[in-house]
Design a protein around this motif. Structure first.
Motif, PDB file in Angstrom:
ATOM      1  N   HIS A   1      -7.836  -3.753  -0.271  1.00  0.00           N
ATOM      2  CA  HIS A   1      -6.655  -4.437  -0.509  1.00  0.00           C
ATOM      3  C   HIS A   1      -6.118  -4.950   0.825  1.00  0.00           C
ATOM      4  O   HIS A   1      -5.775  -6.443   0.881  1.00  0.00           O
ATOM      5  CB  HIS A   1      -5.638  -3.590  -1.365  1.00  0.00           C
ATOM      6  CG  HIS A   1      -4.333  -4.276  -1.641  1.00  0.00           C
ATOM      7  ND1 HIS A   1      -3.162  -3.841  -0.937  1.00  0.00           N
ATOM      8  CD2 HIS A   1      -4.245  -4.995  -2.770  1.00  0.00           C
ATOM      9  CE1 HIS A   1      -2.107  -4.910  -1.713  1.00  0.00           C
ATOM     10  NE2 HIS A   1      -2.976  -5.514  -2.615  1.00  0.00           N
TER      11      HIS A   1
ATOM     12  N   ILE B   1      -3.928  -0.896  -8.785  1.00  0.00           N
ATOM     13  CA  ILE B   1      -4.740  -1.215  -8.069  1.00  0.00           C
ATOM     14  C   ILE B   1      -6.015  -0.427  -8.036  1.00  0.00           C
ATOM     15  O   ILE B   1      -7.246  -0.602  -7.768  1.00  0.00           O
ATOM     16  CB  ILE B   1      -4.559  -1.727  -6.565  1.00  0.00           C
ATOM     17  CG1 ILE B   1      -5.655  -2.328  -5.637  1.00  0.00           C
ATOM     18  CG2 ILE B   1      -4.258  -0.303  -5.638  1.00  0.00           C
ATOM     19  CD1 ILE B   1      -4.855  -3.112  -4.470  1.00  0.00           C
TER      20      ILE B   1
ATOM     21  N   THR C   1       0.781  -1.309  -0.054  1.00  0.00           N
ATOM     22  CA  THR C   1       0.005  -0.084  -0.003  1.00  0.00           C
ATOM     23  C   THR C   1       0.813   1.221   0.093  1.00  0.00           C
ATOM     24  O   THR C   1       0.709   2.112  -0.785  1.00  0.00           O
ATOM     25  CB  THR C   1      -0.950   0.004   1.441  1.00  0.00           C
ATOM     26  OG1 THR C   1      -1.760  -0.926   1.074  1.00  0.00           O
ATOM     27  CG2 THR C   1      -1.813   1.133   1.268  1.00  0.00           C
TER      28      THR C   1
END
Length: 155
Positions: free
Chosen positions: A71, A37, A21
């Motif tokens: 995610h 993403i 991330t």
């Protein structure tokens, strides 16, 4: 089911998820382009008939929370899948590498393209393929390590 192994695998996968991330968000800022993403999430919303930002627009804070939160939930589910599909005594390196590659194959080669959320994985350049492969092997190894560390002594 060994609860400590399950918790460790989920924790390991979340650690790996937080790392990716941070990397994705850093790369968005450097490139001024939404991450893969973000584009996958936007493709999913478009398929549901929802309004999505332009492909050039970086995600705002609210969208980042949804993207990265989703995610991380997927990461937690992957950690649980690892714990449920491996033996308590699975060797860290082979089980972590195998799991990382299996998860990569499932998500990037099958699920994403089948649902029309991303282009087939065989289309990107070699650098992207290597990056995805290495990242997912890393995910698998961190997940296996978390499971092994947490499950240690629970036999």
């Amino acid at each position: 089911m060994d609860g400590r192994k399950l918790a460790g695998a989920i924790a390991g996968e979340l650690v790996a998820g937080v790392r990716i991330t941070a990397m994705l968000m850093r790369n968005e800022r450097k490139s001024s382009e939404p991450s893969e993403i973000a584009n996958i999430k936007r493709a999913g919303l478009a398929k549901l008939g929802r309004e999505v930002p332009s492909q050039e627009q970086l995600p705002d804070t609210r969208e980042q929370v949804v993207i990265q939160g989703g995610h991380l939930l997927l990461s937690a589910a992957a950690g649980a899948a690892y714990a449920l599909t491996t033996d308590r005594d699975a060797a860290l390196l082979p089980s972590g590498i195998a799991f990382g590659l299996a998860f990569y194959g499932a998500m990037h080669w099958i699920v994403g393209p089948t649902l029309g959320l991303k282009s087939p994985e065989w289309r990107p350049d070699r650098t992207t393929l290597v990056m995805h492969t290495v990242n997912h092997i890393g995910f698998g190894l961190v997940t296996a390590a978390g499971a092994a560390l947490a499950g240690h002594g629970s036999k």
